[in-house]
Design a protein around this motif. Structure first.
Motif, PDB file in Angstrom:
ATOM      1  N   GLU A  82     -11.988   1.451  -0.891  1.00  0.00           N
ATOM      2  CA  GLU A  82     -11.870   1.860  -2.290  1.00  0.00           C
ATOM      3  C   GLU A  82     -10.670   2.746  -2.574  1.00  0.00           C
ATOM      4  O   GLU A  82     -10.181   2.774  -3.683  1.00  0.00           O
ATOM      5  N   ARG A  83     -10.177   3.473  -1.573  1.00  0.00           N
ATOM      6  CA  ARG A  83      -9.057   4.364  -1.820  1.00  0.00           C
ATOM      7  C   ARG A  83      -7.708   3.667  -1.654  1.00  0.00           C
ATOM      8  O   ARG A  83      -6.675   4.254  -1.891  1.00  0.00           O
ATOM      9  N   LEU A  84      -7.709   2.410  -1.240  1.00  0.00           N
ATOM     10  CA  LEU A  84      -6.474   1.648  -1.106  1.00  0.00           C
ATOM     11  C   LEU A  84      -5.985   1.198  -2.477  1.00  0.00           C
ATOM     12  O   LEU A  84      -6.752   1.171  -3.432  1.00  0.00           O
ATOM     13  N   SER A  85      -4.712   0.820  -2.554  1.00  0.00           N
ATOM     14  CA  SER A  85      -4.203   0.247  -3.800  1.00  0.00           C
ATOM     15  C   SER A  85      -4.981  -1.027  -4.100  1.00  0.00           C
ATOM     16  O   SER A  85      -5.574  -1.639  -3.207  1.00  0.00           O
ATOM     17  N   VAL A  86      -4.965  -1.448  -5.349  1.00  0.00           N
ATOM     18  CA  VAL A  86      -5.693  -2.658  -5.721  1.00  0.00           C
ATOM     19  C   VAL A  86      -5.167  -3.861  -4.947  1.00  0.00           C
ATOM     20  O   VAL A  86      -5.927  -4.751  -4.584  1.00  0.00           O
ATOM     21  N   VAL A  87      -3.878  -3.875  -4.642  1.00  0.00           N
ATOM     22  CA  VAL A  87      -3.295  -4.989  -3.893  1.00  0.00           C
ATOM     23  C   VAL A  87      -3.844  -5.015  -2.471  1.00  0.00           C
ATOM     24  O   VAL A  87      -4.349  -6.043  -2.002  1.00  0.00           O
ATOM     25  N   ARG A  88      -3.789  -3.890  -1.782  1.00  0.00           N
ATOM     26  CA  ARG A  88      -4.286  -3.840  -0.396  1.00  0.00           C
ATOM     27  C   ARG A  88      -5.788  -4.040  -0.336  1.00  0.00           C
ATOM     28  O   ARG A  88      -6.306  -4.706   0.548  1.00  0.00           O
ATOM     29  N   ARG A  89      -6.483  -3.446  -1.280  1.00  0.00           N
ATOM     30  CA  ARG A  89      -7.949  -3.561  -1.299  1.00  0.00           C
ATOM     31  C   ARG A  89      -8.370  -5.015  -1.511  1.00  0.00           C
ATOM     32  O   ARG A  89      -9.274  -5.530  -0.845  1.00  0.00           O
ATOM     33  N   THR A  90      -7.696  -5.703  -2.427  1.00  0.00           N
ATOM     34  CA  THR A  90      -8.032  -7.094  -2.712  1.00  0.00           C
ATOM     35  C   THR A  90      -7.703  -7.981  -1.518  1.00  0.00           C
ATOM     36  O   THR A  90      -8.502  -8.841  -1.132  1.00  0.00           O
TER      37      THR A  90
END
Length: 133
Positions: A82-90
């Protein structure tokens, strides 16, 4: 994903691509800035290329049915990133999807990004997608 008798891979179309994403990740995707979505498209292109290169009917469980859609909220169900950027998280969430549903998840993301871009262009806002219950 399923394979026909000729070994061609198919995915199950979703009327709402948001179906495949857990609510928190869906919210992050719908509120992502245009530059984040552009970076995500580049990552998606690489993930799709890898997925198409890695197609193997023998890796799909024998009990997997043709009509099986990706389970609701499967992409992003692991909330560790959850604390990752939306790009990395996705990207991490898509890599964690079981093989037989990975291509479905990638195609759902591609459809979601297309819809978000279209809504931004037509309405000037990200729009609203149904969140998984």
């Amino acid at each position: 994903m399923w394979f026909d008798v000729e070994g061609v891979a198919h995915t199950v179309a979703l009327p709402d691509p948001g179906w495949a994403f857990e609510p928190g990740l869906l919210s992050a995707l719908t509120s992502a800035r245009p530059e984040e979505r552009a970076r995500l498209r580049k990552v998606l292109d690489g993930l799709l290329a890898d997925a198409y290169e890695d197609l193997d009917p023998d890796r799909v469980p024998t009990d997997h049915l043709v009509e099986d859609a990706i389970p609701r909220g499967m992409v992003g169900a692991d909330r560790a990133g959850e604390r990752l950027s939306v790009v990395r998280r996705t990207a991490a969430a898509l890599r964690a999807v079981p093989y037989e549903f990975r291509l479905d998840g990638l195609v759902a993301l591609e459809d979601l990004l297309d819809e978000l871009d279209e809504r931004m262009e037509n309405e000037g806002g990200p729009g609203v997608f149904a969140e998984p219950a």
